[in-house]
Write an enzyme that holds these catalytic residues in place. Structure first.
Site, PDB file in Angstrom:
ATOM      1  N   HIS A  68       1.084  -1.119   0.074  1.00 16.81           N
ATOM      2  CA  HIS A  68      -0.098   0.014   0.073  1.00 16.81           C
ATOM      3  C   HIS A  68       0.831   0.975  -0.132  1.00 16.81           C
ATOM      4  O   HIS A  68       0.576   2.138  -0.713  1.00 16.81           O
ATOM      5  CB  HIS A  68      -0.767  -0.018   1.145  1.00 16.81           C
ATOM      6  CG  HIS A  68      -1.664   1.246   1.537  1.00 16.81           C
ATOM      7  ND1 HIS A  68      -3.101   1.290   1.257  1.00 16.81           N
ATOM      8  CD2 HIS A  68      -1.534   2.489   2.093  1.00 16.81           C
ATOM      9  CE1 HIS A  68      -3.607   2.668   1.555  1.00 16.81           C
ATOM     10  NE2 HIS A  68      -2.392   3.155   2.110  1.00 16.81           N
ATOM     11  N   GLU A  69       1.919   1.280   1.002  1.00 17.26           N
ATOM     12  CA  GLU A  69       2.474   2.447   0.914  1.00 17.26           C
ATOM     13  C   GLU A  69       3.558   2.712  -0.321  1.00 17.26           C
ATOM     14  O   GLU A  69       3.760   3.709  -0.729  1.00 17.26           O
ATOM     15  CB  GLU A  69       3.689   2.363   2.250  1.00 17.26           C
ATOM     16  CG  GLU A  69       2.784   2.511   3.593  1.00 17.26           C
ATOM     17  CD  GLU A  69       1.878   3.534   3.988  1.00 17.26           C
ATOM     18  OE1 GLU A  69       1.983   4.412   3.136  1.00 17.26           O
ATOM     19  OE2 GLU A  69       0.905   3.180   4.618  1.00 17.26           O
TER      20      GLU A  69
ATOM     21  N   HIS B 131       1.689   4.339  -3.024  1.00 18.93           N
ATOM     22  CA  HIS B 131       1.359   5.691  -3.079  1.00 18.93           C
ATOM     23  C   HIS B 131       2.645   6.321  -3.869  1.00 18.93           C
ATOM     24  O   HIS B 131       2.390   7.331  -4.409  1.00 18.93           O
ATOM     25  CB  HIS B 131       1.568   6.172  -1.431  1.00 18.93           C
ATOM     26  CG  HIS B 131       0.216   6.070  -0.680  1.00 18.93           C
ATOM     27  ND1 HIS B 131      -1.027   6.692  -1.317  1.00 18.93           N
ATOM     28  CD2 HIS B 131      -0.301   5.506   0.439  1.00 18.93           C
ATOM     29  CE1 HIS B 131      -1.949   6.316  -0.541  1.00 18.93           C
ATOM     30  NE2 HIS B 131      -1.384   5.781   0.561  1.00 18.93           N
TER      31      HIS B 131
ATOM     32  N   TYR C 157      -4.834  14.535  -3.042  1.00 20.94           N
ATOM     33  CA  TYR C 157      -5.151  13.712  -1.886  1.00 20.94           C
ATOM     34  C   TYR C 157      -6.287  14.361  -1.153  1.00 20.94           C
ATOM     35  O   TYR C 157      -6.385  14.838   0.071  1.00 20.94           O
ATOM     36  CB  TYR C 157      -3.990  13.691  -0.974  1.00 20.94           C
ATOM     37  CG  TYR C 157      -4.089  12.594   0.066  1.00 20.94           C
ATOM     38  CD1 TYR C 157      -4.131  11.260  -0.428  1.00 20.94           C
ATOM     39  CD2 TYR C 157      -3.508  12.795   1.273  1.00 20.94           C
ATOM     40  CE1 TYR C 157      -3.862  10.176   0.017  1.00 20.94           C
ATOM     41  CE2 TYR C 157      -3.450  11.512   2.049  1.00 20.94           C
ATOM     42  CZ  TYR C 157      -3.919  10.263   1.677  1.00 20.94           C
ATOM     43  OH  TYR C 157      -3.700   9.203   2.280  1.00 20.94           O
TER      44      TYR C 157
ATOM     45  N   GLU D 222      -6.044   6.401  -2.318  1.00 19.95           N
ATOM     46  CA  GLU D 222      -6.191   5.300  -1.199  1.00 19.95           C
ATOM     47  C   GLU D 222      -6.490   3.955  -1.740  1.00 19.95           C
ATOM     48  O   GLU D 222      -5.861   3.046  -1.457  1.00 19.95           O
ATOM     49  CB  GLU D 222      -7.064   5.801  -0.015  1.00 19.95           C
ATOM     50  CG  GLU D 222      -6.308   6.536   0.784  1.00 19.95           C
ATOM     51  CD  GLU D 222      -5.118   6.213   1.342  1.00 19.95           C
ATOM     52  OE1 GLU D 222      -5.149   5.157   1.684  1.00 19.95           O
ATOM     53  OE2 GLU D 222      -4.185   6.763   1.468  1.00 19.95           O
TER      54      GLU D 222
ATOM     55  N   ASP E 280     -23.786   5.497  -3.249  1.00 17.94           N
ATOM     56  CA  ASP E 280     -25.118   6.065  -2.595  1.00 17.94           C
ATOM     57  C   ASP E 280     -24.704   6.436  -0.851  1.00 17.94           C
ATOM     58  O   ASP E 280     -25.512   7.020  -0.689  1.00 17.94           O
ATOM     59  CB  ASP E 280     -26.480   5.366  -2.887  1.00 17.94           C
ATOM     60  CG  ASP E 280     -26.130   3.864  -2.310  1.00 17.94           C
ATOM     61  OD1 ASP E 280     -25.016   3.428  -2.177  1.00 17.94           O
ATOM     62  OD2 ASP E 280     -27.364   3.388  -2.018  1.00 17.94           O
TER      63      ASP E 280
ATOM     64  N   HIS F  57      -9.656   7.954   3.197  1.00 16.25           N
ATOM     65  CA  HIS F  57      -9.539   6.539   3.656  1.00 16.25           C
ATOM     66  C   HIS F  57     -10.978   5.792   4.037  1.00 16.25           C
ATOM     67  O   HIS F  57     -10.949   4.320   4.329  1.00 16.25           O
ATOM     68  CB  HIS F  57      -8.864   6.308   5.181  1.00 16.25           C
ATOM     69  CG  HIS F  57      -7.297   6.641   4.977  1.00 16.25           C
ATOM     70  ND1 HIS F  57      -6.854   8.243   4.833  1.00 16.25           N
ATOM     71  CD2 HIS F  57      -6.232   5.826   4.398  1.00 16.25           C
ATOM     72  CE1 HIS F  57      -5.583   8.160   4.913  1.00 16.25           C
ATOM     73  NE2 HIS F  57      -5.181   6.749   4.779  1.00 16.25           N
TER      74      HIS F  57
END
Lengths: 363, 88
Positions: free
Chosen positions: A179-180, A183, A194, A203, A267, A284
């Site tokens: 994940h990092e 980025h 962001y 994210e 929604d 997030h």
């Protein structure tokens, strides 16, 4: 001496037209420059003529084979922060395959997941590291005292040890490390802003590639995977940081954290303040929606997520012309559908799966 | 008066906080905030970062914990250790 009326190269190294020019030029004291230019041009013409007349066999003997492009290699370093928070104080403990001290669990975790991340990007998508130019991956472990977070600082990955009660080490899950690192990939590609929807997409892409890195490392197909992000980081067998399969269920009635607020469908998009406290408009939080779209797509396609769904998402995320810093969910939906049709054909199972994925997420 | 240290953000965006009663004067508080408030804009490339705020009399100021003067370090370290998550 050369006879200027001859065109026989055996008799005359410097052809007549050239020597005439040389003589003219000499009077202007430009002889060295003219000589150099004319000789070089003559040489090029001769070489071109000579090599152009070679047959394949002659050419293979005379010409060196083209040098094979250098195969990209992973460059990676691990620094131990020893609870410090000034990154320049980190001590190098692992450098490009060489352990400079006994590897602890966190070093082993970031080396394994960092390698898996680099491998996925290179072996599947042909990408050479975060910037596609071979940038060295730098991990900073043991940041601060009981720091319960991990972050990308624009150049490096930083991981805390967690408080040991609610959170374990933030190196404990390869999807967090992926994940990092992702980025960084986003930063070098679309550089999604962001805030609000573009931030949530930022994210989500990190979660999407993070889960693929974990699934590939563990050889999990879309059915075998639990589609959980950070299942070891957040302590407790029934807790994780995020669920891509069922956003909003990663932790429910957790004694300290409460309940996962992520929506799965558009929604239920949460409008939050675009501030530190508002998670920059819920980057997030609302990422659950696009995470869910990817999960449905990958699940409907079947097999390993990185082979088709991942390929489609990667093609969209690296389309610098059409994927802009302020792109929103709708833009990314359209782009992934377009990429699926380009890669697999209009009306293909894959293109339909992408359309269905976004429809399930109500985007 | 009561001061509250808060931490927000992170890869799991949660708020943590801890409060303590202090007998600091308004002038002392102002001097401290001048010293520790976050003046420079954060690097826009940071992702999943956490941020700290000091809340005094209902007003929250973004602060840099690295700038805490020595004489206040123990109080802020205690607050950091005591911080609890605000349930979502």
């Amino acid at each position: 001496m050369c006879r200027h009326n001859s065109h026989d190269p055996v008799q005359c190294i410097i052809p007549p037209y050239m020597s005439d020019k040389l003589l003219d030029a000499a009077s202007n004291a430009r002889l060295p420059a003219v000589l150099n230019n004319e000789l070089r041009s003559s040489r090029f013409r001769n070489d071109r003529s000579f090599f152009g007349n070679l047959n394949d066999a002659q050419r293979s003997v005379l010409l060196k084979p083209a040098k094979a492009p250098t195969k990209p290699v992973l460059k990676m370093q691990v620094y131990d922060m020893e609870k410090d928070t000034v990154l320049s104080n980190g001590k190098l403990v692992w450098n490009n395959g060489k352990a400079l001290k006994t590897m602890d669990t966190d070093t082993k975790n970031v080396v394994a997941a960092g390698t898996a991340t680099w491998d996925l990007y290179y072996q599947i998508f042909g990408r050479n590291s975060i910037d596609n130019l071979g940038l060295a991956l730098k991990h900073y472990i043991h940041y601060d005292n009981k720091y319960d977070n991990a972050f990308w600082d624009g150049r490096r990955m930083v991981y805390g040890d967690g408080d040991g009660k609610i959170f374990g080490s933030f190196t404990a899950d390869p999807d967090i490390i992926g994940h990092e690192l992702t980025h960084g990939v986003t930063q070098y590609e679309s550089n999604l802003v962001y805030h609000n929807q573009s931030g949530a997409l930022n994210e989500s892409l990190s979660d999407v590639f993070g889960i693929m890195i974990k699934q590939r490392l563990l050889n999990q197909d879309v059915k075998k995977s639990k589609w959980l992000i950070g299942e070891n980081v957040l302590k407790g067998a029934k807790y994780s940081l995020r669920s891509m399969k069922a956003p909003g269920t990663a932790y429910v009635n957790h004694p300290d954290l409460g309940t996962d607020p992520q929506p799965a469908t558009f929604d239920k998009y949460m409008v939050l303040p675009d501030t530190d406290r508002g998670d920059w408009g819920g980057v997030h939080i609302n990422s659950g929606i696009t995470n869910f779209a990817f999960y449905v797509t990958a699940f409907n396609i079947g097999g390993f997520s990185w082979e088709k769904a991942g390929m489609i998402w990667y093609a969209a995320m690296t389309d610098k012309e059409n994927f802009q810093p302020t792109s929103n969910f709708e833009d990314f939906k359209n782009l992934t559908i377009q990429k699926a049709e380009l890669l697999f054909g209009s009306g293909s199972l894959e293109a339909n799966a992408v359309t269905d994925g976004w429809a399930e997420a109500k985007v | 008066m009561k001061i509250k240290l808060q931490r927000v953000g992170g890869i799991l965006p949660m708020t943590k906080e801890a409060a303590i009663e202090v007998d600091w004067t308004d002038e002392e508080i102002k001097k401290l905030l001048d010293c520790i408030c976050l003046k420079e804009k954060k690097d826009s490339k940071i992702r999943d970062a956490t941020a700290h705020f000091l809340e005094v009399k209902g007003k929250a100021t973004p602060i840099d914990l690295k700038k805490i003067p020595l004489e206040y370090k123990a109080i802020f370290e205690g607050l950091e250790a005591d911080m609890k998550f605000v349930k979502s």
